[in-house]
Design a protein around this motif. Structure first.
Motif, PDB file in Angstrom:
ATOM      1  N   UNK A  55       0.840  -1.176   0.119  1.00  0.00           N
ATOM      2  CA  UNK A  55      -0.042  -0.165  -0.081  1.00  0.00           C
ATOM      3  C   UNK A  55       0.704   1.441   0.039  1.00  0.00           C
ATOM      4  N   UNK A  56       0.323   2.216  -0.810  1.00  0.00           N
ATOM      5  CA  UNK A  56       0.981   3.586  -0.735  1.00  0.00           C
ATOM      6  C   UNK A  56       0.016   4.675  -0.329  1.00  0.00           C
ATOM      7  N   UNK A  57       0.166   5.034   1.058  1.00  0.00           N
ATOM      8  CA  UNK A  57      -0.709   6.245   1.564  1.00  0.00           C
ATOM      9  C   UNK A  57      -0.039   7.477   1.999  1.00  0.00           C
ATOM     10  N   UNK A  58      -0.913   8.621   1.510  1.00  0.00           N
ATOM     11  CA  UNK A  58      -0.246   9.806   1.618  1.00  0.00           C
ATOM     12  C   UNK A  58      -1.044  10.894   2.216  1.00  0.00           C
ATOM     13  N   UNK A  59      -0.509  11.807   2.758  1.00  0.00           N
ATOM     14  CA  UNK A  59      -1.177  13.049   3.506  1.00  0.00           C
ATOM     15  C   UNK A  59      -0.419  14.110   2.768  1.00  0.00           C
ATOM     16  N   UNK A  60      -1.047  15.441   2.080  1.00  0.00           N
ATOM     17  CA  UNK A  60      -0.592  16.204   1.681  1.00  0.00           C
ATOM     18  C   UNK A  60      -1.183  17.687   2.178  1.00  0.00           C
ATOM     19  N   UNK A  61      -0.364  18.505   2.712  1.00  0.00           N
ATOM     20  CA  UNK A  61      -1.022  19.673   3.227  1.00  0.00           C
ATOM     21  C   UNK A  61      -0.343  20.999   2.673  1.00  0.00           C
ATOM     22  N   UNK A  62      -1.085  22.046   2.306  1.00  0.00           N
ATOM     23  CA  UNK A  62      -0.683  23.429   2.129  1.00  0.00           C
ATOM     24  C   UNK A  62      -1.496  24.532   2.843  1.00  0.00           C
ATOM     25  N   UNK A  63      -0.756  24.852   3.979  1.00  0.00           N
ATOM     26  CA  UNK A  63      -1.485  25.733   4.940  1.00  0.00           C
ATOM     27  C   UNK A  63      -0.943  27.038   4.687  1.00  0.00           C
ATOM     28  N   UNK A  64      -1.515  27.928   4.246  1.00  0.00           N
ATOM     29  CA  UNK A  64      -1.129  29.380   4.095  1.00  0.00           C
ATOM     30  C   UNK A  64      -1.771  30.253   5.139  1.00  0.00           C
ATOM     31  N   UNK A  65      -0.876  31.000   6.159  1.00  0.00           N
ATOM     32  CA  UNK A  65      -1.302  31.998   6.964  1.00  0.00           C
ATOM     33  C   UNK A  65      -1.246  33.232   6.246  1.00  0.00           C
ATOM     34  N   UNK A  66      -2.378  33.804   5.910  1.00  0.00           N
ATOM     35  CA  UNK A  66      -2.471  35.205   4.919  1.00  0.00           C
ATOM     36  C   UNK A  66      -2.535  36.347   6.003  1.00  0.00           C
ATOM     37  N   UNK A  67      -3.136  36.158   6.886  1.00  0.00           N
ATOM     38  CA  UNK A  67      -3.266  37.418   7.829  1.00  0.00           C
ATOM     39  C   UNK A  67      -2.740  37.057   9.103  1.00  0.00           C
ATOM     40  N   UNK A  68      -2.443  38.313  10.106  1.00  0.00           N
ATOM     41  CA  UNK A  68      -1.785  38.191  11.409  1.00  0.00           C
ATOM     42  C   UNK A  68      -2.482  37.091  12.498  1.00  0.00           C
ATOM     43  N   UNK A  69      -1.950  36.868  13.327  1.00  0.00           N
ATOM     44  CA  UNK A  69      -2.384  35.964  14.512  1.00  0.00           C
ATOM     45  C   UNK A  69      -2.976  34.578  14.384  1.00  0.00           C
ATOM     46  N   UNK A  70      -2.678  34.105  13.087  1.00  0.00           N
ATOM     47  CA  UNK A  70      -2.951  32.744  12.859  1.00  0.00           C
ATOM     48  C   UNK A  70      -2.128  31.450  13.322  1.00  0.00           C
ATOM     49  N   UNK A  71      -2.806  30.476  13.873  1.00  0.00           N
ATOM     50  CA  UNK A  71      -2.211  29.165  14.299  1.00  0.00           C
ATOM     51  C   UNK A  71      -2.442  28.098  13.765  1.00  0.00           C
ATOM     52  N   UNK A  72      -1.526  27.240  13.507  1.00  0.00           N
ATOM     53  CA  UNK A  72      -1.951  25.864  13.042  1.00  0.00           C
ATOM     54  C   UNK A  72      -0.884  24.894  13.553  1.00  0.00           C
ATOM     55  N   UNK A  73      -1.604  23.641  13.764  1.00  0.00           N
ATOM     56  CA  UNK A  73      -0.982  22.528  14.296  1.00  0.00           C
ATOM     57  C   UNK A  73      -1.183  20.938  13.610  1.00  0.00           C
ATOM     58  N   UNK A  74      -0.249  20.445  13.117  1.00  0.00           N
ATOM     59  CA  UNK A  74      -0.541  19.173  12.166  1.00  0.00           C
ATOM     60  C   UNK A  74       0.387  18.006  12.909  1.00  0.00           C
ATOM     61  N   UNK A  75      -0.370  17.115  13.303  1.00  0.00           N
ATOM     62  CA  UNK A  75       0.308  15.944  14.058  1.00  0.00           C
ATOM     63  C   UNK A  75      -0.047  14.795  13.180  1.00  0.00           C
TER      64      UNK A  75
END
Length: 197
Positions: A55-75
């Motif tokens: 099996x070949x399994x993939x997670x692809x993310x593109x997280x764009x912080x375009x304005x101030x004060x944003x937060x993101x967490x990827x686990x």
């Protein structure tokens, strides 16, 4: 069987978007997530890849912080057996005006067999100067000393192995507030882990 899921998400000011995904039971599977974050917005990703055979399994993310004060967490956590491949390709972009951004990625993979392959490709593209961004990726095997310790306490090897793998994967779903939903997901994980021997 194969499948590709794509999510395009805009998280408005002071809003929050949480996505928890479990990739399994596909010859080829891919989840693509493109996120744009507004002022004070938050994005949370908890992902697990459980693969066996070829099996070949993939997670692809593109997280764009375009304005101030944003937060993101990827686990993202992967458990890979046989000759399977698990991949995480994650991009965090911080625009020039997205000051005070706080973004993080944590990717860990557990290889159960020497033929399994883990790929982690984190990318940071930062144009602001008042930001906090971090990423980390590790690939490893089950801790033999911990397995031995558990055996000396009377746990059969397969039970010890299963408990260690469940705890490893649980990191991806710790952010789920709904206890019933988290337990259902963890139950699926336990079932799949039983078949990754």
């Amino acid at each position: 069987e194969s499948g590709i899921l794509r999510y395009d998400v805009t998280v408005e000011a002071n809003a929050r978007f949480d996505l928890h995904c479990l990739l399994m039971d596909r010859d080829y599977g891919r989840v693509e997530i493109a996120v744009k974050l507004g002022d004070g917005a938050h994005f949370e990703l908890g992902g697990a890849i459980l693969a066996k055979g070829s099996q070949v399994l993939e997670i692809v993310t593109d997280v764009e912080h375009v304005e101030p004060n944003g937060t993101s967490n990827q686990t993202v956590r992967s458990v890979l057996a046989d000759k399977s491949t698990g991949s995480f390709l994650g991009k965090i972009g911080v625009a020039r005006d997205a000051q005070r951004t706080d973004a993080a990625q944590s990717v860990k993979s557990m290889l159960l067999d020497r033929g399994a392959t883990a790929n982690a490709v984190p990318q940071l593209e930062i144009f602001a100067d008042d930001v906090k961004c971090a990423h980390g990726a590790t690939v490893g095997e089950l801790d033999r000393q911990a397995l031995f310790y558990m055996a000396t306490r009377g746990l059969p090897p397969e039970v010890a192995r299963g408990l260690m793998l469940q705890a490893f994967i649980a990191d991806a779903f710790i952010g789920i507030d709904d206890d019933a939903a988290r337990e259902a997901l963890e139950g699926k994980v336990r079932d799949v882990l039983e078949n990754l021997r």
